[in-house]
Write an enzyme that holds these catalytic residues in place. Sequence first.
Site, PDB file in Angstrom:
ATOM      1  N   LYS A 143     -26.313  -5.401 -23.195  1.00  0.00           N
ATOM      2  CA  LYS A 143     -26.455  -4.997 -21.802  1.00  0.00           C
ATOM      3  C   LYS A 143     -25.049  -4.669 -21.307  1.00  0.00           C
ATOM      4  O   LYS A 143     -24.211  -5.550 -21.147  1.00  0.00           O
ATOM      5  CB  LYS A 143     -27.107  -6.111 -20.981  1.00  0.00           C
ATOM      6  CG  LYS A 143     -27.431  -5.698 -19.546  1.00  0.00           C
ATOM      7  CD  LYS A 143     -26.248  -5.941 -18.642  1.00  0.00           C
ATOM      8  CE  LYS A 143     -26.471  -5.428 -17.236  1.00  0.00           C
ATOM      9  NZ  LYS A 143     -25.238  -5.552 -16.409  1.00  0.00           N
ATOM     10  N   GLY A 198     -19.348 -14.595 -17.935  1.00  0.00           N
ATOM     11  CA  GLY A 198     -19.276 -14.213 -16.535  1.00  0.00           C
ATOM     12  C   GLY A 198     -19.221 -15.419 -15.629  1.00  0.00           C
ATOM     13  O   GLY A 198     -18.680 -16.464 -16.004  1.00  0.00           O
ATOM     14  N   SER A 199     -19.816 -15.301 -14.459  1.00  0.00           N
ATOM     15  CA  SER A 199     -19.717 -16.339 -13.439  1.00  0.00           C
ATOM     16  C   SER A 199     -20.687 -17.480 -13.698  1.00  0.00           C
ATOM     17  O   SER A 199     -21.683 -17.329 -14.408  1.00  0.00           O
ATOM     18  CB  SER A 199     -20.005 -15.748 -12.060  1.00  0.00           C
ATOM     19  OG  SER A 199     -21.374 -15.378 -11.957  1.00  0.00           O
ATOM     20  N   ARG A 201     -22.649 -18.811 -11.407  1.00  0.00           N
ATOM     21  CA  ARG A 201     -23.907 -18.490 -10.745  1.00  0.00           C
ATOM     22  C   ARG A 201     -24.744 -17.522 -11.580  1.00  0.00           C
ATOM     23  O   ARG A 201     -25.941 -17.749 -11.795  1.00  0.00           O
ATOM     24  CB  ARG A 201     -23.634 -17.888  -9.360  1.00  0.00           C
ATOM     25  CG  ARG A 201     -24.911 -17.586  -8.578  1.00  0.00           C
ATOM     26  CD  ARG A 201     -24.602 -17.123  -7.169  1.00  0.00           C
ATOM     27  NE  ARG A 201     -23.890 -15.845  -7.171  1.00  0.00           N
ATOM     28  CZ  ARG A 201     -23.528 -15.188  -6.068  1.00  0.00           C
ATOM     29  NH1 ARG A 201     -23.789 -15.719  -4.875  1.00  0.00           N
ATOM     30  NH2 ARG A 201     -22.899 -14.031  -6.138  1.00  0.00           N
ATOM     31  N   GLY A 203     -24.476 -16.879 -14.802  1.00  0.00           N
ATOM     32  CA  GLY A 203     -24.848 -17.487 -16.072  1.00  0.00           C
ATOM     33  C   GLY A 203     -25.999 -18.457 -15.937  1.00  0.00           C
ATOM     34  O   GLY A 203     -26.911 -18.491 -16.778  1.00  0.00           O
ATOM     35  N   GLU A 222     -20.726 -18.356 -21.434  1.00  0.00           N
ATOM     36  CA  GLU A 222     -19.387 -18.798 -21.031  1.00  0.00           C
ATOM     37  C   GLU A 222     -19.283 -18.510 -19.538  1.00  0.00           C
ATOM     38  O   GLU A 222     -19.324 -17.356 -19.126  1.00  0.00           O
ATOM     39  CB  GLU A 222     -18.321 -18.041 -21.813  1.00  0.00           C
ATOM     40  CG  GLU A 222     -16.905 -18.451 -21.462  1.00  0.00           C
ATOM     41  CD  GLU A 222     -15.871 -17.546 -22.091  1.00  0.00           C
ATOM     42  OE1 GLU A 222     -14.965 -17.101 -21.357  1.00  0.00           O
ATOM     43  OE2 GLU A 222     -15.966 -17.269 -23.301  1.00  0.00           O
ATOM     44  N   CYS A 259     -10.297 -16.031 -18.746  1.00  0.00           N
ATOM     45  CA  CYS A 259     -11.120 -17.240 -18.650  1.00  0.00           C
ATOM     46  C   CYS A 259     -10.320 -18.499 -18.981  1.00  0.00           C
ATOM     47  O   CYS A 259     -10.743 -19.609 -18.652  1.00  0.00           O
ATOM     48  CB  CYS A 259     -12.325 -17.136 -19.567  1.00  0.00           C
ATOM     49  SG  CYS A 259     -11.926 -16.772 -21.288  1.00  0.00           S
ATOM     50  N   GLU A 346     -13.232 -22.594  -9.881  1.00  0.00           N
ATOM     51  CA  GLU A 346     -12.397 -21.489 -10.338  1.00  0.00           C
ATOM     52  C   GLU A 346     -12.154 -20.455  -9.236  1.00  0.00           C
ATOM     53  O   GLU A 346     -13.047 -20.118  -8.461  1.00  0.00           O
ATOM     54  CB  GLU A 346     -13.065 -20.811 -11.532  1.00  0.00           C
ATOM     55  CG  GLU A 346     -12.266 -19.678 -12.149  1.00  0.00           C
ATOM     56  CD  GLU A 346     -12.976 -19.049 -13.335  1.00  0.00           C
ATOM     57  OE1 GLU A 346     -12.297 -18.412 -14.152  1.00  0.00           O
ATOM     58  OE2 GLU A 346     -14.213 -19.197 -13.432  1.00  0.00           O
TER      59      GLU A 346
END
Length: 495
Positions: A143, A198-199, A201, A203, A222, A259, A346
């Site tokens: 994606k 990604g984030s 939320r 994830g 992650e 990250c 973060e």
Amino acid sequence: MDLDNVLGQAAAATAEFARQTPQQRYAQLVEIANRLDAAADELVPVAMEETHLPEPRLRGELARTTMQLRLFAEQAQTGEFLDVRIDDPDPDFGSGPRPNLRRMRIPIGVVLNFAASNFPFAFSVAGGDTASALAAGCPVVVKAHEGHPKLSELTGRLVSAALDDAGAPAGAFHVIEGRDAGIDALRDERVDAATFTGSVRGGLFLAGIAADRPRPIPFYGELGSINPVFVSQAAIDERGQAIAEGFVDSFTLGSGQFCTKPGIVFLPAGHGLDDILTERIGGKRTGALLTDSITSGFADRLQEIGDQIGGRMLVEPTTVDGCHQPALLSIDYPTFVEHADNVLTEAFGPFSIIVEYTDVKQLTDAASRLHGSLTITLHAEEADADTLDDLLRLAETRTGRILLNEWPTGVSVTPAQHHGGPFPSTTSPLHTAVGTAAVERFLRPVAFQNYFDSWLPEPLRDANPWNIPQKRSPAGQSQVWGRGSNAEASGGTVL
């Protein structure tokens, strides 16, 4: 091609792709790497246009991407990750008669990879998740990230052509676009595992879909990491200036969009590094962040920190030509305790927080409050061993990688690397997203009991036609590693 056809082709390719030999897998991955290297002058300008990242960074990242493709190719060629184990029949085995048991790992099936924004090559269409899944023998559906659609389309065409020319089955690789397409694919029964970078939320939303399916599937996400750094007084006394300069270089690298960026650093009160820190930050200039959503999210996060935490801004948040410049906040330990959840959230951009401690016991207390993190860094001297012992033990429970007297940005792609950690850094602390062990996410073990030799997969047969390492337990003997039916004759060693 519509999503249904993409997933139909991927599912149809699963069996044939899994049966291909290690040599075929090696040739496919090397061919992808060669095509990407040859197209560097076409790929890099597109990446620069879409991500705002500088050319040297992108060329280096592309080189890392093709290097890791070749690394996974070499791993696939050896077949060691198949973890072949053979237990010969043994009527006198200690727990009762032992049957003929043979075990190996097989590809898990179709893998859906949600590409990342901050590494448009290394964690995107042809990045580590794709490379490790292909090495395992799994068809991959990527994606594409909306932050670099042109680059994703171009990279996808190169990967598809390379796989076709190297003999992969039709359907072994596809790129899809759009949030809805990604969600629909994740819900589809033809997808067997998924990856995400990604984030927190985003994830967790996707992880929930993967878990709530009629047939739940592994979701390797992650999500977010604060990457705390603990600095002892002895380290400050020995090399304080170098630590301050290294810290600034690390948290501003890539405009703070790594990250592994150190988002919080614990320094002893009275460290005396304020001038060095501010001077070093003053010499840094960052460019535009990767996407508009990242830019607005970073601005909102800075506002939240300023409104709720307080403290002393060593370097105030500013913008130059609309680009966020590095900022640094300093707070004392009681403020950290009062606002720990906020401080340990973060901020994805060029910002970090210093926490000044007055007693080394506060470092142990701080470690006990930490969320799971990709990394924990220690700057200390060997003589600190006794005073930091409790901290060292706690650090092991909170992270997947502990660094001593280095900085966490920059993740080596090696066999011993572990890029993962307890939640919220990842959804699966048992696995890594970087390094050759990443392939283990896409393999599942199957045991064959009392099978005819000719029915067994090639790596489990006595003749071992693929020449795969076999871990064998002969009747009445210790386990032996080797290739072929006679481990001793082929150079195997008794464990």
